[in-house]
Design an enzyme around this catalytic site. Structure first.
Site, mmCIF file in Angstrom:
data_model
loop_
_atom_site.group_PDB
_atom_site.id
_atom_site.type_symbol
_atom_site.label_atom_id
_atom_site.label_comp_id
_atom_site.label_asym_id
_atom_site.label_seq_id
_atom_site.Cartn_x
_atom_site.Cartn_y
_atom_site.Cartn_z
ATOM 1 N N ARG A 9 27.665 -76.863 1.725
ATOM 2 C CA ARG A 9 28.413 -77.111 2.968
ATOM 3 C C ARG A 9 29.889 -77.386 2.642
ATOM 4 N NH1 ARG A 9 31.499 -81.760 5.127
ATOM 5 N NH2 ARG A 9 31.411 -81.615 7.384
ATOM 6 N N SER A 54 33.868 -92.366 -0.401
ATOM 7 C CA SER A 54 34.123 -91.233 0.482
ATOM 8 C C SER A 54 34.852 -90.102 -0.204
ATOM 9 C CB SER A 54 34.947 -91.700 1.684
ATOM 10 O OG SER A 54 36.272 -91.992 1.300
ATOM 11 N N THR A 94 40.439 -86.649 9.445
ATOM 12 C CA THR A 94 39.181 -87.159 8.900
ATOM 13 C C THR A 94 38.190 -87.201 10.060
ATOM 14 O OG1 THR A 94 39.738 -89.485 9.312
ATOM 15 C CG2 THR A 94 40.348 -88.589 7.161
ATOM 16 N N GLY A 95 36.922 -87.275 9.716
ATOM 17 C CA GLY A 95 35.891 -87.272 10.748
ATOM 18 C C GLY A 95 35.062 -86.009 10.672
ATOM 19 N N THR A 119 37.034 -89.685 3.960
ATOM 20 C CA THR A 119 37.993 -88.720 3.441
ATOM 21 C C THR A 119 39.300 -89.456 3.302
ATOM 22 O OG1 THR A 119 36.967 -86.893 4.653
ATOM 23 C CG2 THR A 119 39.260 -86.587 4.076
ATOM 24 N N THR A 156 38.062 -85.133 -0.188
ATOM 25 C CA THR A 156 36.849 -85.773 0.328
ATOM 26 C C THR A 156 35.618 -85.412 -0.486
ATOM 27 O OG1 THR A 156 35.550 -86.099 2.362
ATOM 28 C CG2 THR A 156 36.207 -83.858 1.857
HETATM 29 N N1 ASP Z 1 36.123 -84.472 7.375
HETATM 30 C C1 ASP Z 1 35.167 -84.656 6.312
HETATM 31 C C2 ASP Z 1 34.204 -83.520 6.304
HETATM 32 O O1 ASP Z 1 33.741 -83.130 7.371
HETATM 33 C C3 ASP Z 1 34.392 -85.903 6.380
HETATM 34 C C4 ASP Z 1 35.123 -87.126 6.803
HETATM 35 O O2 ASP Z 1 36.300 -87.139 6.992
HETATM 36 O O3 ASP Z 1 34.507 -88.167 6.961
HETATM 37 O O4 ASP Z 1 33.852 -83.073 5.246
#
Ligand code: ASP
Length: 366
Positions: free
Chosen positions: A244, A85, A267-268, A216, A234
């Site tokens: 992106r 990740s 995160t997310g 992340t 991340t």
């Molecule tokens: N927050 C991160 C992103 O959108 C991804 C993640 O945390 O899983 O790049």
């Protein structure tokens, strides 16, 4: 090394009713400006950050700088090829290229630095710290970020591991029935008993849409003087559109630190966090007197309200993705919350390192 054990209490029980130091600002009603003179150092991180929080607390306890403490902590995960990740071994974009995002904030110096879409550098969090330290800028992206890193002495490396490349090749083969990429099963070359769903060591990854892996690390720390710092780093969303940028390198979204109030990171699904200025919102809610856990939950409710796109809602009209926040306030109280139940986060405090349950809005994804 301190003993690791699972904390049995839930995070919802931590820090509830906490009062937050308000610095020079006027206390809001219901939020007395209580500020402990000595704080027990504490670090919180996403679930993949056990070593990071332990490293961060050890460093600040020995008198180290709060930002150096968290960056050293997340560097361990960035360099770990087993964590898909973040950093080395992170899952690539749809072209098979690993593009990394990171931001840092230094509480006492009011500093911020970030890099986005940087390729070929294992430790983007260290580069983000160098942007803060050695430039008059906050955010460098893409080729410029890489050139800056090279100028600072970082090595260019191939960040794709064999494991993450295999994963990407499999994803490409199953993307469409109308292109020429095939799976081993389709070409009849699969080894007997083998499966496309082999163990890629991606257990720590969440899947914000039920399909796409992501992950992340965010790590925040407070020292005994009440000084705070944070970092988020991340490889972003797997198979993302090249270029992106997620929330992690956006100050106020994937990370925010106000040394008078507290620190928060996320995160997310980054798009949801960016649209709601997530981590900044959590810090502002703590400034208004909410405990870290309650502030995280309230910021998550805003994400739910903002999620109006049918493609991002499940049958119950709730988000089809998850977001997690991790926060510490000026008094050293901490908390974390997610939209959906089941998540855990890493905590190190008072010689104890372990996972605690995240508070949550909804029991399960519908
Ligand atoms: N927050 C991160 C992103 O959108 C991804 C993640 O945390 O899983 O790049």
């Amino acid at each position: 090394m301190s003993s690791r054990r699972d904390f049995l209490k839930t995070s919802a029980g931590v820090g509830v009713g906490a009062a937050v130091g308000l610095g020079s600002a006027q206390p809001l009603r219901g939020a007395p400006a209580v500020r402990k003179s000595v704080v027990v150092p504490v670090s919180v991180a996403s679930g993949n950050g056990l070593e990071a929080v332990e490293t961060a607390v050890r460093n600040v306890t020995q008198g180290g700088d709060t930002l150096d403490a968290v960056v050293e902590g997340v560097n361990i995960v960035e360099r770990d090829p087993g964590d898909a990740s973040v950093g080395f071994g992170g899952l690539p974009n749809l072209d098979g290229v690993v593009q990394l995002d990171s931001s840092v904030m230094h509480g006492p110096r009011r500093g911020a630095g970030a890099v986005a879409c940087i390729e070929g550098i294992k430790t983007p969090s260290s580069v983000a710290r160098d942007v803060m330290r050695y430039t008059d800028h906050v955010l460098l992206v893409g080729e410029g970020a890489q050139r800056f890193a090279l100028s600072m002495g970082y090595q260019l490396e191939d960040l794709l591991t064999e494991r993450s490349r295999r994963r990407w090749i499999d994803w490409r083969a199953t993307m469409s029935d109308r292109d020429d990429y095939l799976t081993l099963e389709e070409t009849g070359h699969a080894a007997p008993g083998s499966s496309r769903q082999e163990d890629y060591g991606l257990g720590i990854l969440d899947s914000h849409d039920g399909v796409r892996p992501q992950g992340t690390i965010n790590c925040n720390v407070i020292n005994s003087d009440g000084d705070l710092s944070g970092v988020t780093t991340t490889s972003g969303l797997a198979w993302k559109v090249p270029g992106r940028v997620g929330d992690s390198p956006i100050v106020g979204a994937g990370l925010y630190v106000d040394n008078d109030v507290g620190a928060c990171g996320s995160t997310g699904r980054g798009e949801a966090v960016i649209k709601t200025c997530g981590s900044h919102s959590v810090v502002e809610l703590m400034r208004a007197g909410m405990s870290p856990t309650d502030a995280c939950l309230e910021a998550l409710r805003r994400i739910v309200t903002f999620t109006v796109e049918p493609r991002l809602r499940n049958a119950e009209g709730r988000p089809s993705f998850n977001v997690n926040y991790y926060a510490i306030n000026k008094n050293g109280e901490y908390g974390g919350a997610a939209i959906y139940a089941g998540g855990r986060y890493a905590v190190c405090r008072d010689g104890e390192t372990g996972h605690e349950d995240l508070a949550y809005l909804f029991e399960r994804r519908g």
